[in-house]
Design a protein around this motif. Structure first.
Motif, PDB file in Angstrom:
ATOM      1  N   TYR A  35       0.846  -1.198   0.000  1.00 33.76           N
ATOM      2  CA  TYR A  35       0.000   0.000   0.000  1.00 33.76           C
ATOM      3  C   TYR A  35       0.880   1.247   0.000  1.00 33.76           C
ATOM      4  CZ  TYR A  35      -3.658  -3.299   1.176  1.00 33.76           C
ATOM      5  OH  TYR A  35      -4.536  -4.353   1.148  1.00 33.76           O
ATOM      6  N   PHE A  36       0.609   2.140  -0.959  1.00 35.57           N
ATOM      7  CA  PHE A  36       1.403   3.356  -1.126  1.00 35.57           C
ATOM      8  C   PHE A  36       0.521   4.589  -1.112  1.00 35.57           C
ATOM      9  CE2 PHE A  36       3.800  -0.001  -3.181  1.00 35.57           C
ATOM     10  CZ  PHE A  36       5.106   0.256  -2.812  1.00 35.57           C
ATOM     11  N   GLU A  37       1.070   5.674  -0.551  1.00 39.12           N
ATOM     12  CA  GLU A  37       0.437   6.991  -0.628  1.00 39.12           C
ATOM     13  C   GLU A  37       1.434   7.959  -1.233  1.00 39.12           C
ATOM     14  OE1 GLU A  37      -0.823   8.158   3.287  1.00 39.12           O
ATOM     15  OE2 GLU A  37      -2.590   6.855   3.217  1.00 39.12           O
ATOM     16  N   GLU A  38       0.947   8.783  -2.154  1.00 40.44           N
ATOM     17  CA  GLU A  38       1.819   9.784  -2.776  1.00 40.44           C
ATOM     18  C   GLU A  38       2.258  10.792  -1.718  1.00 40.44           C
ATOM     19  OE1 GLU A  38       1.955  12.804  -6.618  1.00 40.44           O
ATOM     20  OE2 GLU A  38       0.109  11.698  -6.185  1.00 40.44           O
ATOM     21  N   ARG A  39       3.528  11.132  -1.752  1.00 42.51           N
ATOM     22  CA  ARG A  39       4.073  12.104  -0.792  1.00 42.51           C
ATOM     23  C   ARG A  39       3.457  13.477  -1.005  1.00 42.51           C
ATOM     24  NH1 ARG A  39       9.722   9.782  -2.078  1.00 42.51           N
ATOM     25  NH2 ARG A  39       9.767   8.089  -0.574  1.00 42.51           N
ATOM     26  N   ASN A  40       3.465  14.267   0.047  1.00 44.87           N
ATOM     27  CA  ASN A  40       2.921  15.620  -0.026  1.00 44.87           C
ATOM     28  C   ASN A  40       3.985  16.583  -0.555  1.00 44.87           C
ATOM     29  OD1 ASN A  40       1.296  17.827   0.183  1.00 44.87           O
ATOM     30  ND2 ASN A  40       1.306  17.914   2.401  1.00 44.87           N
ATOM     31  N   ASN A  41       4.460  16.285  -1.745  1.00 47.31           N
ATOM     32  CA  ASN A  41       5.407  17.132  -2.467  1.00 47.31           C
ATOM     33  C   ASN A  41       4.715  17.569  -3.746  1.00 47.31           C
ATOM     34  OD1 ASN A  41       7.360  16.524  -0.537  1.00 47.31           O
ATOM     35  ND2 ASN A  41       8.102  14.774  -1.702  1.00 47.31           N
ATOM     36  N   PRO A  42       4.182  18.788  -3.781  1.00 47.86           N
ATOM     37  CA  PRO A  42       3.457  19.229  -4.976  1.00 47.86           C
ATOM     38  C   PRO A  42       4.319  19.118  -6.232  1.00 47.86           C
ATOM     39  CG  PRO A  42       3.126  20.780  -3.186  1.00 47.86           C
ATOM     40  CD  PRO A  42       4.198  19.819  -2.744  1.00 47.86           C
ATOM     41  N   PRO A  43       3.680  18.940  -7.368  1.00 45.32           N
ATOM     42  CA  PRO A  43       4.413  18.821  -8.626  1.00 45.32           C
ATOM     43  C   PRO A  43       5.305  20.033  -8.878  1.00 45.32           C
ATOM     44  CG  PRO A  43       2.084  18.320  -8.933  1.00 45.32           C
ATOM     45  CD  PRO A  43       2.240  18.849  -7.547  1.00 45.32           C
ATOM     46  N   GLN A  44       6.496  19.776  -9.382  1.00 45.91           N
ATOM     47  CA  GLN A  44       7.488  20.823  -9.632  1.00 45.91           C
ATOM     48  C   GLN A  44       6.958  21.901 -10.574  1.00 45.91           C
ATOM     49  OE1 GLN A  44      10.324  20.999  -8.015  1.00 45.91           O
ATOM     50  NE2 GLN A  44      10.914  22.896  -9.012  1.00 45.91           N
ATOM     51  N   GLU A  45       6.138  21.497 -11.561  1.00 47.98           N
ATOM     52  CA  GLU A  45       5.631  22.473 -12.532  1.00 47.98           C
ATOM     53  C   GLU A  45       4.664  23.475 -11.907  1.00 47.98           C
ATOM     54  OE1 GLU A  45       3.189  18.649 -13.182  1.00 47.98           O
ATOM     55  OE2 GLU A  45       5.256  19.162 -12.716  1.00 47.98           O
ATOM     56  N   HIS A  46       4.251  23.251 -10.646  1.00 44.89           N
ATOM     57  CA  HIS A  46       3.353  24.177  -9.941  1.00 44.89           C
ATOM     58  C   HIS A  46       4.047  24.823  -8.735  1.00 44.89           C
ATOM     59  CE1 HIS A  46      -0.124  22.914 -12.292  1.00 44.89           C
ATOM     60  NE2 HIS A  46       0.296  21.678 -12.132  1.00 44.89           N
ATOM     61  N   SER A  47       5.355  24.886  -8.769  1.00 45.11           N
ATOM     62  CA  SER A  47       6.115  25.364  -7.610  1.00 45.11           C
ATOM     63  C   SER A  47       5.858  26.836  -7.274  1.00 45.11           C
ATOM     64  CB  SER A  47       7.611  25.128  -7.822  1.00 45.11           C
ATOM     65  OG  SER A  47       8.056  25.858  -8.947  1.00 45.11           O
ATOM     66  N   THR A  48       5.349  27.618  -8.218  1.00 44.00           N
ATOM     67  CA  THR A  48       5.099  29.036  -7.947  1.00 44.00           C
ATOM     68  C   THR A  48       3.723  29.264  -7.315  1.00 44.00           C
ATOM     69  OG1 THR A  48       4.227  29.354 -10.179  1.00 44.00           O
ATOM     70  CG2 THR A  48       6.588  29.787  -9.842  1.00 44.00           C
ATOM     71  N   ARG A  49       2.908  28.228  -7.254  1.00 40.63           N
ATOM     72  CA  ARG A  49       1.559  28.353  -6.710  1.00 40.63           C
ATOM     73  C   ARG A  49       1.536  27.937  -5.243  1.00 40.63           C
ATOM     74  NH1 ARG A  49      -1.944  25.281 -11.266  1.00 40.63           N
ATOM     75  NH2 ARG A  49      -3.706  26.250 -10.226  1.00 40.63           N
ATOM     76  N   LEU A  50       0.589  28.475  -4.492  1.00 44.20           N
ATOM     77  CA  LEU A  50       0.402  28.105  -3.100  1.00 44.20           C
ATOM     78  C   LEU A  50      -0.607  26.959  -3.050  1.00 44.20           C
ATOM     79  CD1 LEU A  50       1.040  28.578  -0.161  1.00 44.20           C
ATOM     80  CD2 LEU A  50      -0.716  30.359  -0.121  1.00 44.20           C
ATOM     81  N   LEU A  51      -0.095  25.732  -2.884  1.00 48.29           N
ATOM     82  CA  LEU A  51      -0.932  24.542  -2.921  1.00 48.29           C
ATOM     83  C   LEU A  51      -1.106  23.949  -1.532  1.00 48.29           C
ATOM     84  CD1 LEU A  51       0.530  22.762  -6.078  1.00 48.29           C
ATOM     85  CD2 LEU A  51      -1.423  24.320  -5.936  1.00 48.29           C
TER      86      LEU A  51
END
Length: 120
Positions: A35-51
């Motif tokens: 069982y895997f969960e994606e890490r809470n590291n937003p995609p690099q292409e959205h690094s300028t946005r506040l996610l």
């Protein structure tokens, strides 16, 4: 810990080790569930946005290559984020990951297709 990650990269698809955390495993007879969960590291292409992380998509299950005579199922929970300024839903673009890292294009196409069924 690096030895552990190197070992995981040999037996699992490398993108799993890079983008997901193994949160649980269960072995019953000759069937292994990981069982895997994606890490809470937003995609690099959205690094300028506040996610802000807003949980996960519905879990998907993929049968992987057998390991030492065991059938292997990978249970993946992909993360989603909300842009705090626009309220737009953001998720990792697996096609970009396929081009920039070691995920296979076939697997990227699979992830893209399941995204369509999630109503995203």
């Amino acid at each position: 810990m690096d030895n552990y990650l190197d070992l995981l990269k040999l037996v699992l698809p490398p993108f799993l080790v890079e983008h997901f955390d193994l949160i649980k495993s269960r072995k019953k007879k000759e069937v292994l569930h990981l069982y895997f969960e994606e890490r809470n590291n937003p995609p690099q292409e959205h690094s300028t946005r506040l996610l802000v992380s807003k949980g996960f998509h519905k879990e998907v299950t993929i049968q992987d290559f057998p390991l030492r005579g065991n059938t292997v199922y990978l249970h993946l929970k992909r993360r989603r984020w909300i842009d705090k300024d626009t309220s737009q839903l953001v998720q990792r673009d697996w096609n970009l990951v396929a081009q920039g890292t070691r995920i296979t294009t076939g697997f990227a196409a699979f992830l893209k297709e399941i995204s369509q069924y999630e109503g995203v």
